[in-house]
Design a protein around this motif. Sequence first.
Motif, PDB file in Angstrom:
ATOM      1  N   VAL A   1      -5.712   3.844  -4.598  1.00 13.92           N
ATOM      2  CA  VAL A   1      -4.399   3.652  -5.285  1.00 13.92           C
ATOM      3  C   VAL A   1      -3.245   4.051  -4.063  1.00 13.92           C
ATOM      4  CG1 VAL A   1      -2.776   4.160  -7.009  1.00 13.92           C
ATOM      5  CG2 VAL A   1      -4.973   4.066  -7.474  1.00 13.92           C
ATOM      6  N   SER A   2      -2.447   3.275  -3.943  1.00 17.61           N
ATOM      7  CA  SER A   2      -1.328   3.563  -3.028  1.00 17.61           C
ATOM      8  C   SER A   2      -0.105   3.471  -3.606  1.00 17.61           C
ATOM      9  CB  SER A   2      -1.436   2.120  -1.861  1.00 17.61           C
ATOM     10  OG  SER A   2      -2.545   2.289  -1.136  1.00 17.61           O
ATOM     11  N   PHE A   3       0.634   4.539  -3.001  1.00 20.26           N
ATOM     12  CA  PHE A   3       1.982   5.044  -3.475  1.00 20.26           C
ATOM     13  C   PHE A   3       2.932   4.483  -2.494  1.00 20.26           C
ATOM     14  CE2 PHE A   3      -0.943   7.331  -6.415  1.00 20.26           C
ATOM     15  CZ  PHE A   3      -0.130   7.264  -7.652  1.00 20.26           C
ATOM     16  N   PHE A   4       4.295   4.219  -3.046  1.00 21.24           N
ATOM     17  CA  PHE A   4       5.479   4.217  -2.210  1.00 21.24           C
ATOM     18  C   PHE A   4       5.788   5.651  -1.664  1.00 21.24           C
ATOM     19  CE2 PHE A   4       5.569   0.175  -4.560  1.00 21.24           C
ATOM     20  CZ  PHE A   4       5.886  -0.784  -3.293  1.00 21.24           C
ATOM     21  N   ASN A   5       5.854   6.386  -2.366  1.00 18.82           N
ATOM     22  CA  ASN A   5       6.228   7.873  -2.209  1.00 18.82           C
ATOM     23  C   ASN A   5       5.228   8.861  -1.876  1.00 18.82           C
ATOM     24  OD1 ASN A   5       7.426  10.659  -3.178  1.00 18.82           O
ATOM     25  ND2 ASN A   5       9.225   9.503  -2.556  1.00 18.82           N
ATOM     26  N   LYS A   6       5.295   9.511  -0.690  1.00 18.10           N
ATOM     27  CA  LYS A   6       4.158  10.582  -0.522  1.00 18.10           C
ATOM     28  C   LYS A   6       4.197  11.595  -1.387  1.00 18.10           C
ATOM     29  CE  LYS A   6       2.811  13.587   3.220  1.00 18.10           C
ATOM     30  NZ  LYS A   6       3.084  14.354   4.645  1.00 18.10           N
ATOM     31  N   TRP A   7       5.239  12.119  -1.925  1.00 20.01           N
ATOM     32  CA  TRP A   7       5.353  13.004  -3.046  1.00 20.01           C
ATOM     33  C   TRP A   7       4.495  12.667  -4.198  1.00 20.01           C
ATOM     34  CZ3 TRP A   7       6.958  14.095  -7.838  1.00 20.01           C
ATOM     35  CH2 TRP A   7       6.868  15.373  -8.314  1.00 20.01           C
TER      36      TRP A   7
ATOM     37  N   ARG B   1       5.722   5.187  -8.522  1.00 15.93           N
ATOM     38  CA  ARG B   1       5.454   3.725  -8.252  1.00 15.93           C
ATOM     39  C   ARG B   1       4.349   3.497  -7.247  1.00 15.93           C
ATOM     40  NH1 ARG B   1       8.710  -0.552  -5.750  1.00 15.93           N
ATOM     41  NH2 ARG B   1       9.735   0.906  -4.581  1.00 15.93           N
ATOM     42  N   ILE B   2       3.424   2.481  -7.884  1.00 13.15           N
ATOM     43  CA  ILE B   2       2.277   2.293  -7.108  1.00 13.15           C
ATOM     44  C   ILE B   2       2.279   1.025  -6.425  1.00 13.15           C
ATOM     45  CG2 ILE B   2      -0.153   1.579  -7.756  1.00 13.15           C
ATOM     46  CD1 ILE B   2      -0.253   3.270  -9.781  1.00 13.15           C
ATOM     47  N   SER B   3       1.985   0.655  -5.135  1.00  8.03           N
ATOM     48  CA  SER B   3       2.112  -0.728  -4.325  1.00  8.03           C
ATOM     49  C   SER B   3       0.851  -1.297  -4.456  1.00  8.03           C
ATOM     50  CB  SER B   3       2.507  -0.270  -3.038  1.00  8.03           C
ATOM     51  OG  SER B   3       1.585   0.511  -2.287  1.00  8.03           O
ATOM     52  N   ASP B   4      -0.199  -0.650  -4.762  1.00  5.51           N
ATOM     53  CA  ASP B   4      -1.316  -1.422  -4.847  1.00  5.51           C
ATOM     54  C   ASP B   4      -2.853  -0.573  -5.491  1.00  5.51           C
ATOM     55  OD1 ASP B   4      -3.411  -3.602  -4.118  1.00  5.51           O
ATOM     56  OD2 ASP B   4      -3.768  -2.877  -2.287  1.00  5.51           O
ATOM     57  N   ALA B   5      -3.581  -1.259  -6.021  1.00  4.87           N
ATOM     58  CA  ALA B   5      -4.804  -0.292  -6.577  1.00  4.87           C
ATOM     59  C   ALA B   5      -5.881  -1.355  -6.763  1.00  4.87           C
ATOM     60  CB  ALA B   5      -4.425   0.159  -7.899  1.00  4.87           C
ATOM     61  N   CYS B   6      -7.208  -0.571  -6.384  1.00  4.10           N
ATOM     62  CA  CYS B   6      -8.344  -1.553  -6.366  1.00  4.10           C
ATOM     63  C   CYS B   6      -9.366  -0.504  -6.858  1.00  4.10           C
ATOM     64  CB  CYS B   6      -8.578  -2.344  -5.108  1.00  4.10           C
ATOM     65  SG  CYS B   6      -9.209  -1.453  -3.748  1.00  4.10           S
TER      66      CYS B   6
ATOM     67  N   LYS C   1      -2.796 -10.795   1.096  1.00  6.17           N
ATOM     68  CA  LYS C   1      -3.019  -9.236   1.192  1.00  6.17           C
ATOM     69  C   LYS C   1      -1.649  -8.442   1.353  1.00  6.17           C
ATOM     70  CE  LYS C   1      -6.138  -5.811   3.176  1.00  6.17           C
ATOM     71  NZ  LYS C   1      -6.383  -5.269   1.886  1.00  6.17           N
ATOM     72  N   LYS C   2      -1.566  -7.497   0.529  1.00  6.46           N
ATOM     73  CA  LYS C   2      -0.151  -6.916   0.850  1.00  6.46           C
ATOM     74  C   LYS C   2      -0.575  -5.859   1.834  1.00  6.46           C
ATOM     75  CE  LYS C   2       0.144  -6.665  -4.508  1.00  6.46           C
ATOM     76  NZ  LYS C   2       0.185  -5.698  -5.591  1.00  6.46           N
ATOM     77  N   ASP C   3       0.724  -5.806   2.664  1.00  8.66           N
ATOM     78  CA  ASP C   3       0.722  -4.870   3.870  1.00  8.66           C
ATOM     79  C   ASP C   3       1.126  -3.311   3.122  1.00  8.66           C
ATOM     80  OD1 ASP C   3       0.973  -3.388   6.071  1.00  8.66           O
ATOM     81  OD2 ASP C   3       2.753  -4.455   6.553  1.00  8.66           O
ATOM     82  N   THR C   4       0.200  -2.633   2.840  1.00  9.89           N
ATOM     83  CA  THR C   4       0.396  -1.242   2.300  1.00  9.89           C
ATOM     84  C   THR C   4       0.158  -0.102   3.481  1.00  9.89           C
ATOM     85  OG1 THR C   4      -2.013  -1.380   1.373  1.00  9.89           O
ATOM     86  CG2 THR C   4       0.028  -1.936   0.078  1.00  9.89           C
ATOM     87  N   SER C   5       0.089  -0.753   4.928  1.00 10.11           N
ATOM     88  CA  SER C   5      -0.450   0.245   5.904  1.00 10.11           C
ATOM     89  C   SER C   5       0.784   1.555   6.013  1.00 10.11           C
ATOM     90  CB  SER C   5      -0.325  -0.430   7.214  1.00 10.11           C
ATOM     91  OG  SER C   5       0.900  -1.096   7.389  1.00 10.11           O
TER      92      SER C   5
END
Length: 232
Positions: free
Chosen positions: A141-147, A120-125, A88-92
């Motif tokens: 969907v998780s992004f690296f950047n808040k903007w 840039r997406i770090s995780d999606a499901c 599991k990726k750590d996208t916390s």
Amino acid sequence: MEDEMPKTLYIGNLSRDVTEALILQLFSQIRPCKNCKMIMDTAGNDPYCFVKFHEHRHGAAVLAAKNGRKIMGKDVKVNQATTPSGQKKDTSNHFRVFVGDLSPEIATEDIKTALTPFGRISDACVVKDMAMGKSRPYGFVSFFNKWDAENAIQQMGGQWLGERQTRTNWATPKPPAPKTSYESNTKQLSYDEVVSQPRPRNCAVYCGGVTLGLTGQLMHRNFFYFFFFPFG
């Protein structure tokens, strides 16, 4: 990238007569399998299983060959398993977007493709109902950047994806389980704290050496008995 290809597959909509040995036999004809874990649902739903492969490309080949094929009279559903616990990726610390009102045919790759232009997406499901072998109507969907995440929420909300208009928002974390009134009002005291309390307030009895499974309700019942019947 190879890391994005499936190494563990979810196989759903199985007949109750299907066994782990049969799955391994059928899938190994395409690519070598590492192991298979069958899950029998006690609620009466169809069983499902997870098959792990030695290499990512082997899982991708089996996914392409077996999804929708019949096994013992039923069209099986083969998908990439949601991220295995050991991988599991750590996208916390990343910025997670909720994508709702999805059509049944929308898969993880679809929402990832739709939101990739925003950053840039770090995780999606897309969330799976493993027991039913179907997608639930929402995903994350998780992004690296808040903007980038904010931009995706603003511009993707109401856009058509498949046969429905999507609903987007910030993903809210699951709230912690509420404490019981006893837990919230009672401080755990150590033995030394109990003994050192002033006598007028020291009405507590320290009990050590208790076994696992002993509840406060059971202790209360036993001490209540000795209070009213001190001589048995």
